[in-house]
Motif scaffolding. Structure first.
Motif, PDB file in Angstrom:
ATOM      1  N   VAL A 204       0.842  -1.201   0.000  1.00  0.00           N
ATOM      2  CA  VAL A 204       0.000   0.000   0.000  1.00  0.00           C
ATOM      3  C   VAL A 204       0.879   1.253   0.000  1.00  0.00           C
ATOM      4  CG1 VAL A 204      -1.711   1.307   1.312  1.00  0.00           C
ATOM      5  CG2 VAL A 204      -1.910  -1.165   1.151  1.00  0.00           C
ATOM      6  N   ASP A 205       1.911   1.259   0.841  1.00  0.00           N
ATOM      7  CA  ASP A 205       2.813   2.414   0.907  1.00  0.00           C
ATOM      8  C   ASP A 205       3.537   2.646  -0.416  1.00  0.00           C
ATOM      9  OD1 ASP A 205       2.053   2.700   3.495  1.00  0.00           O
ATOM     10  OD2 ASP A 205       3.867   1.837   4.375  1.00  0.00           O
ATOM     11  N   LEU A 206       4.014   1.547  -1.015  1.00  0.00           N
ATOM     12  CA  LEU A 206       4.764   1.672  -2.268  1.00  0.00           C
ATOM     13  C   LEU A 206       3.872   2.174  -3.392  1.00  0.00           C
ATOM     14  CD1 LEU A 206       6.896  -1.578  -2.120  1.00  0.00           C
ATOM     15  CD2 LEU A 206       7.733   0.760  -1.948  1.00  0.00           C
ATOM     16  N   LYS A 207       2.617   1.769  -3.333  1.00  0.00           N
ATOM     17  CA  LYS A 207       1.675   2.193  -4.356  1.00  0.00           C
ATOM     18  C   LYS A 207       1.577   3.717  -4.368  1.00  0.00           C
ATOM     19  CE  LYS A 207      -3.048   2.494  -5.487  1.00  0.00           C
ATOM     20  NZ  LYS A 207      -4.416   2.415  -5.064  1.00  0.00           N
ATOM     21  N   ARG A 208       1.450   4.273  -3.197  1.00  0.00           N
ATOM     22  CA  ARG A 208       1.324   5.725  -3.083  1.00  0.00           C
ATOM     23  C   ARG A 208       2.617   6.389  -3.543  1.00  0.00           C
ATOM     24  NH1 ARG A 208      -0.038   6.224   2.445  1.00  0.00           N
ATOM     25  NH2 ARG A 208      -1.776   4.862   1.976  1.00  0.00           N
ATOM     26  N   GLU A 209       3.732   5.846  -3.058  1.00  0.00           N
ATOM     27  CA  GLU A 209       5.019   6.468  -3.325  1.00  0.00           C
ATOM     28  C   GLU A 209       5.410   6.423  -4.799  1.00  0.00           C
ATOM     29  OE1 GLU A 209       7.659   5.179  -0.240  1.00  0.00           O
ATOM     30  OE2 GLU A 209       9.353   5.659  -1.559  1.00  0.00           O
ATOM     31  N   PHE A 210       5.158   5.297  -5.451  1.00  0.00           N
ATOM     32  CA  PHE A 210       5.577   5.144  -6.841  1.00  0.00           C
ATOM     33  C   PHE A 210       4.422   5.386  -7.813  1.00  0.00           C
ATOM     34  CE2 PHE A 210       8.669   2.939  -4.384  1.00  0.00           C
ATOM     35  CZ  PHE A 210       9.858   3.002  -5.082  1.00  0.00           C
ATOM     36  N   ASN A 211       3.285   5.799  -7.268  1.00  0.00           N
ATOM     37  CA  ASN A 211       2.105   6.049  -8.084  1.00  0.00           C
ATOM     38  C   ASN A 211       1.747   4.839  -8.957  1.00  0.00           C
ATOM     39  OD1 ASN A 211      -0.034   7.446  -9.037  1.00  0.00           O
ATOM     40  ND2 ASN A 211       1.145   8.585 -10.567  1.00  0.00           N
ATOM     41  N   LEU A 212       1.574   3.718  -8.301  1.00  0.00           N
ATOM     42  CA  LEU A 212       1.348   2.463  -9.019  1.00  0.00           C
ATOM     43  C   LEU A 212      -0.131   2.202  -9.257  1.00  0.00           C
ATOM     44  CD1 LEU A 212       3.736   0.176  -6.963  1.00  0.00           C
ATOM     45  CD2 LEU A 212       4.141   1.033  -9.258  1.00  0.00           C
ATOM     46  N   THR A 213      -0.388   1.353 -10.205  1.00  0.00           N
ATOM     47  CA  THR A 213      -1.718   0.822 -10.439  1.00  0.00           C
ATOM     48  C   THR A 213      -1.600  -0.689 -10.292  1.00  0.00           C
ATOM     49  OG1 THR A 213      -2.123   2.590 -12.009  1.00  0.00           O
ATOM     50  CG2 THR A 213      -3.578   0.672 -12.131  1.00  0.00           C
ATOM     51  N   TYR A 214      -2.433  -1.271  -9.421  1.00  0.00           N
ATOM     52  CA  TYR A 214      -2.319  -2.705  -9.187  1.00  0.00           C
ATOM     53  C   TYR A 214      -3.511  -3.474  -9.754  1.00  0.00           C
ATOM     54  CZ  TYR A 214       1.154  -2.302  -5.293  1.00  0.00           C
ATOM     55  OH  TYR A 214       2.256  -2.087  -4.506  1.00  0.00           O
ATOM     56  N   LEU A 215      -3.223  -4.674 -10.242  1.00  0.00           N
ATOM     57  CA  LEU A 215      -4.269  -5.688 -10.379  1.00  0.00           C
ATOM     58  C   LEU A 215      -3.950  -6.704  -9.293  1.00  0.00           C
ATOM     59  CD1 LEU A 215      -6.672  -6.953 -11.848  1.00  0.00           C
ATOM     60  CD2 LEU A 215      -5.072  -8.136 -13.328  1.00  0.00           C
ATOM     61  N   PHE A 216      -4.779  -6.730  -8.251  1.00  0.00           N
ATOM     62  CA  PHE A 216      -4.476  -7.534  -7.073  1.00  0.00           C
ATOM     63  C   PHE A 216      -5.318  -8.807  -7.112  1.00  0.00           C
ATOM     64  CE2 PHE A 216      -4.767  -8.597  -2.551  1.00  0.00           C
ATOM     65  CZ  PHE A 216      -3.456  -8.432  -2.144  1.00  0.00           C
ATOM     66  N   ILE A 217      -4.647  -9.920  -7.438  1.00  0.00           N
ATOM     67  CA  ILE A 217      -5.367 -11.186  -7.617  1.00  0.00           C
ATOM     68  C   ILE A 217      -5.297 -11.989  -6.331  1.00  0.00           C
ATOM     69  CG2 ILE A 217      -5.387 -13.348  -8.909  1.00  0.00           C
ATOM     70  CD1 ILE A 217      -4.061 -11.766 -11.207  1.00  0.00           C
ATOM     71  N   THR A 218      -6.443 -12.431  -5.826  1.00  0.00           N
ATOM     72  CA  THR A 218      -6.416 -13.162  -4.561  1.00  0.00           C
ATOM     73  C   THR A 218      -7.633 -14.062  -4.401  1.00  0.00           C
ATOM     74  OG1 THR A 218      -6.308 -12.929  -2.152  1.00  0.00           O
ATOM     75  CG2 THR A 218      -7.564 -11.269  -3.329  1.00  0.00           C
ATOM     76  N   HIS A 219      -7.489 -15.070  -3.550  1.00  0.00           N
ATOM     77  CA  HIS A 219      -8.644 -15.897  -3.215  1.00  0.00           C
ATOM     78  C   HIS A 219      -9.236 -15.415  -1.892  1.00  0.00           C
ATOM     79  CE1 HIS A 219      -5.594 -17.533  -0.600  1.00  0.00           C
ATOM     80  NE2 HIS A 219      -6.567 -18.046   0.128  1.00  0.00           N
ATOM     81  N   ASP A 220      -8.549 -14.481  -1.246  1.00  0.00           N
ATOM     82  CA  ASP A 220      -8.885 -14.099   0.117  1.00  0.00           C
ATOM     83  C   ASP A 220      -9.564 -12.734   0.136  1.00  0.00           C
ATOM     84  OD1 ASP A 220      -9.022 -13.601   2.773  1.00  0.00           O
ATOM     85  OD2 ASP A 220      -6.856 -13.545   3.120  1.00  0.00           O
ATOM     86  N   LEU A 221     -10.888 -12.750   0.271  1.00  0.00           N
ATOM     87  CA  LEU A 221     -11.643 -11.499   0.236  1.00  0.00           C
ATOM     88  C   LEU A 221     -11.200 -10.514   1.306  1.00  0.00           C
ATOM     89  CD1 LEU A 221     -15.393 -12.220  -0.429  1.00  0.00           C
ATOM     90  CD2 LEU A 221     -14.090 -10.294  -1.278  1.00  0.00           C
ATOM     91  N   ALA A 222     -10.831 -11.044   2.481  1.00  0.00           N
ATOM     92  CA  ALA A 222     -10.548 -10.157   3.600  1.00  0.00           C
ATOM     93  C   ALA A 222      -9.324  -9.272   3.355  1.00  0.00           C
ATOM     94  CB  ALA A 222     -10.376 -10.953   4.888  1.00  0.00           C
ATOM     95  N   THR A 223      -8.347  -9.745   2.568  1.00  0.00           N
ATOM     96  CA  THR A 223      -7.162  -8.897   2.359  1.00  0.00           C
ATOM     97  C   THR A 223      -7.438  -7.778   1.350  1.00  0.00           C
ATOM     98  OG1 THR A 223      -6.305 -10.378   0.695  1.00  0.00           O
ATOM     99  CG2 THR A 223      -5.449 -10.669   2.898  1.00  0.00           C
ATOM    100  N   THR A 224      -8.451  -7.938   0.501  1.00  0.00           N
ATOM    101  CA  THR A 224      -8.700  -6.931  -0.535  1.00  0.00           C
ATOM    102  C   THR A 224      -9.091  -5.588   0.073  1.00  0.00           C
ATOM    103  OG1 THR A 224     -11.017  -7.576  -0.711  1.00  0.00           O
ATOM    104  CG2 THR A 224      -9.485  -8.614  -2.229  1.00  0.00           C
ATOM    105  N   LYS A 225      -9.715  -5.640   1.234  1.00  0.00           N
ATOM    106  CA  LYS A 225     -10.222  -4.439   1.885  1.00  0.00           C
ATOM    107  C   LYS A 225      -9.141  -3.369   2.073  1.00  0.00           C
ATOM    108  CE  LYS A 225     -10.851  -4.582   6.444  1.00  0.00           C
ATOM    109  NZ  LYS A 225     -11.494  -4.923   7.727  1.00  0.00           N
ATOM    110  N   TYR A 226      -7.942  -3.828   2.391  1.00  0.00           N
ATOM    111  CA  TYR A 226      -6.886  -2.896   2.755  1.00  0.00           C
ATOM    112  C   TYR A 226      -6.190  -2.266   1.562  1.00  0.00           C
ATOM    113  CZ  TYR A 226      -7.605  -5.258   7.134  1.00  0.00           C
ATOM    114  OH  TYR A 226      -8.177  -5.774   8.255  1.00  0.00           O
ATOM    115  N   ILE A 227      -6.397  -2.830   0.388  1.00  0.00           N
ATOM    116  CA  ILE A 227      -5.583  -2.378  -0.736  1.00  0.00           C
ATOM    117  C   ILE A 227      -6.404  -2.040  -1.977  1.00  0.00           C
ATOM    118  CG2 ILE A 227      -5.059  -4.765  -1.469  1.00  0.00           C
ATOM    119  CD1 ILE A 227      -2.207  -3.743  -2.085  1.00  0.00           C
ATOM    120  N   CYS A 228      -7.603  -2.600  -2.115  1.00  0.00           N
ATOM    121  CA  CYS A 228      -8.347  -2.439  -3.375  1.00  0.00           C
ATOM    122  C   CYS A 228      -9.366  -1.314  -3.316  1.00  0.00           C
ATOM    123  CB  CYS A 228      -9.076  -3.733  -3.714  1.00  0.00           C
ATOM    124  SG  CYS A 228      -7.965  -5.106  -3.909  1.00  0.00           S
TER     125      CYS A 228
END
Lengths: 329, 336
Positions: A204-228
């Motif tokens: 999350v921090d790196l995303k802000r710092e490097f102005n990134l765009t993520y495609l965050f692939i996961t099976h775990d719904l609970a982790t998406t909350k913090y980043i998506c």
């Protein structure tokens, strides 16, 4: 203009058959990994692609970077269609689009010192005028992902690192070319809880710092909350629902999303008791022979006649919410 | 057999240790664990990789590799397991104490039909049971887990992951063991199938009235399943308490930090906390609390001496110096 956009993407993998059998059968079986997917990701946004095993989420991530050739459909990056770019053009473009895999040990060369592993993309893309300059850039990146003292970590081998540290190396390697777009394929799934949260925070921090765009692939719904920002739920090669994480969590529309949300084990016994359990029977069907119509219809409690024959389209429901289900027509 | 506070302990573990011998010295995977498993309860054993939870589970069946050295006592229904020879253990495994593993594909024989797994298991322990009777028992056990009798003639590879785990459960309960040890039984499954299997395990357990030790890294899974929870860290059992106490009134700094770092789906809770650092290496590890290096409340004493198991109340035990003062007299030490 979205940074990444895919239109009607289809990917079928042929199923291997033994030679004798192949001589006598006309029909060639294939795995329907991705079956007509549309989505777009705005610059600076994180789209979460959530699904169970066999949903096609990993294939989707590989298709976007053209690590896999699509059977049908078009892919756009920064407004430019990249579906038919040559291998050489793609190689140059990959400086701007990177991927982080699930298993850091499998994605690092065991005989390469980690500093060299991170420097490698710089060599490939000819970034940094000489080796010393490149080394400086690597050290800076090691510091940034909290592998300190960087000098010491530069000369270590992957086996001398813990799982969390290795994944930091993989992230550093992906970001050293300063990409715009990063596909994170189950990037934190293999890590233990306490370390997983560290890495999620770092991403999350790196995303802000490097102005990134993520495609965050996961099976775990609970982790998406913090980043998506947005979540797309995949089932058997199709996106069945798309929306902000808030909407998906609090008011899921598609019966599959409802089931998925209700099945997530919560670290809170009282919340678990309150939660309505909508667990469907059976398991995900085989993608070699997916059901006709809506892929979820054999397990759906609200199934109607039309669901069995014609697959529902992903349609706008309200605002930025989309759902592929006849219940909402 | 033991009756503790009106609860009957099926299994009692006292000062139990497992050290793996290596050329560089002992790896102290389990180091001084005390606990009891009551009849008909599910005891959740949670912890991160390398905390010793699986080693402890396998040690109870004595199926560890030869490099493992065990010490301490384990009583199962009053019988002392540690003094048993391998031959005697074989008689107990499957009959009195059974195990459900994470990956059923590697724990089932791929070239044996389902029915042969059952008949072998049943007839090894009960030679008086005829082939037909054994098959009947197998069919009944499969029915209990929702698999049709007709699949007795299939091979394990013909089952899906969830079905295979159901079959593994049927196999482990067919002889009605007193204690079932489930080691990450749903970790390799998708979340919806996991929910199905957990539901099934709950039903089966209340139906056959066995006790269960559920070993998992997932605090969400034990929240749903366990009556009591033991939290392990680096070979120590750091906290043991009834489920709701662990979730709502945890005392050990590790339990507190661990709970805060677990993602949940509550949209009002958007803070993501984490624990700095990594767990210690257990190779040649010495005295002291093993969480000391990552603990926000660390004191000098923590690094020098291993904390005692502090009994907070009847059912709540914490291995931490913070709580030792009210029970021991060295208060200066604890608050320093």
């Amino acid at each position: 203009m979205p940074l990444v956009k895919v239109e009607n993407l289809v990917k079928h993998f042929p199923v291997r058959m033994n030679f004798i059998k192949a001589l006598f059968t006309r029909e060639r079986k294939k795995v329907h990994a991705v079956n007509g997917v549309n989505f777009s990701i705005e610059e600076g946004e994180t789209l979460g692609l959530v699904g169970e095993s066999g949903s096609g989420k990993t294939t989707m991530g590989r298709l976007v970077l053209r690590l896999e050739e699509p059977t049908k459909g078009r892919i756009f990056f920064a407004g430019r269609e990249i579906t038919s770019l040559s291998a050489e053009e793609m190689r140059r473009l990959r400086r701007e689009m990177q991927i982080i895999f699930q298993d850091p040990l499998a994605s690092l060369n065991p005989y390469m010192r980690i500093g060299e592993a991170i420097r490698h993309p710089l060599v490939i893309h000819g970034i940094g005028e000489n080796k010393r300059k490149q080394r400086e850039m690597v050290l800076e990146m090691l510091e940034r992902v909290n592998l300190r003292p960087a000098e010491e970590f530069y000369n270590r081998f992957p086996r001398q690192l813990s799982g969390g540290q290795r994944q930091r190396v993989v992230i550093a390697r992906a970001l050293i070319t300063r990409p715009k777009f990063v596909v994170a394929d189950e990037a934190v799934a293999m890590l233990d809880v306490s370390v997983r949260s560290q890495l999620l925070k770092l991403m999350v921090d790196l995303k802000r710092e490097f102005n990134l765009t993520y495609l965050f692939i996961t099976h775990d719904l609970a982790t998406t909350k913090y980043i998506c920002n947005r979540i797309a739920v995949m089932y058997l090669g199709r996106i069945v629902e798309e929306g902000s994480f808030r909407d998906i969590y609090t008011d899921p529309l598609h019966p599959y999303t409802k089931a998925l949300i209700s099945a997530v084990p919560e670290p809170d016994p009282k919340a678990m008791e309150r939660k309505k359990k909508l667990i469907p029977e059976g398991e995900v069907p085989n993608p070699i022979d997916p059901p006709s119509g809506c892929p979820f219809h054999p397990r759906c409690p609200y199934v109607k006649e039309v669901c069995r024959t014609v697959p529902p389209e992903l349609k706008e429901y309200s605002g930025d919410r989309k759902v592929a289900c006849y219940l909402y027509d | 057999m033991n009756i503790v506070d009106g609860k009957e302990a099926v299994c009692r573990i006292e000062d139990f240790r497992v050290h793996y011998m290596t050329f560089d010295g002992p790896v102290k995977a389990v180091d001084g664990v005390n606990m009891e498993v009551y009849r008909e309860e599910t005891l959740g054993l949670v912890g991160e990789s390398g905390c010793g939870k699986s080693t402890l589970g396998s040690a109870l069946l004595k199926i560890l590799p030869r490099t493992a050295r065990m010490s301490g006592k384990v009583y199962l229904e009053g019988e002392d397991l540690m003094s048993k020879m391998e031959k005697e253990m074989q008689k107990l495994r499957g009959a009195k104490i059974a195990m459900i593993f994470q990956d059923p594909m590697t724990s089932l024989n791929p070239i044996m039909k389902v029915k042969d797994h059952f008949t072998e298991m049943i007839r090894t322990h009960k030679p008086e049971v005829s082939e037909e009777q054994a098959l009947e028992m197998a069919a009944r056990a499969l029915e209990e887990v929702g698999i049709s009798e007709s699949r007795l003639n299939d091979y394990p590879f013909q089952f899906s992951g969830g079905m295979r785990q159901r079959m593994m459960i049927a196999l482990s309960i067919v002889l009605r063991p007193a204690l079932v040890i489930a080691d990450e039984p749903t970790t390799s499954l998708d979340v919806i199938v996991q929910a199905q299997i957990l539901q099934l395990m709950k039903e089966i357990q209340s139906h056959i009235r066995s006790s269960m030790i559920l070993i998992t890294h997932d605090l969400g899974v034990v929240a749903e399943m366990a009556h009591r929870i033991g939290v392990m860290y680096a070979g120590h059992l750091v906290e043991l308490a009834p489920r709701d106490v662990i979730y709502y009134r945890p005392l050990h700094p590790y339990t507190v930090a661990l709970l805060e770092s677990v993602p949940n789906t509550d949209i009002n809770d958007m803070d993501l906390d984490y624990i700095e650092g990594y767990p210690p290496s257990l190779l040649n590890i010495g005295e002291g609390c093993r969480f000391a290096d990552r603990c926000p409340k660390v004191m000098k004493l923590c690094r020098d001496r291993t904390p005692p198991d502090v009994q907070i109340d009847e059912e709540h035990i914490v291995k931490c110096w913070l709580y030792a003062d009210s029970f021991e007299e060295d208060e200066d030490n604890a608050s320093g």
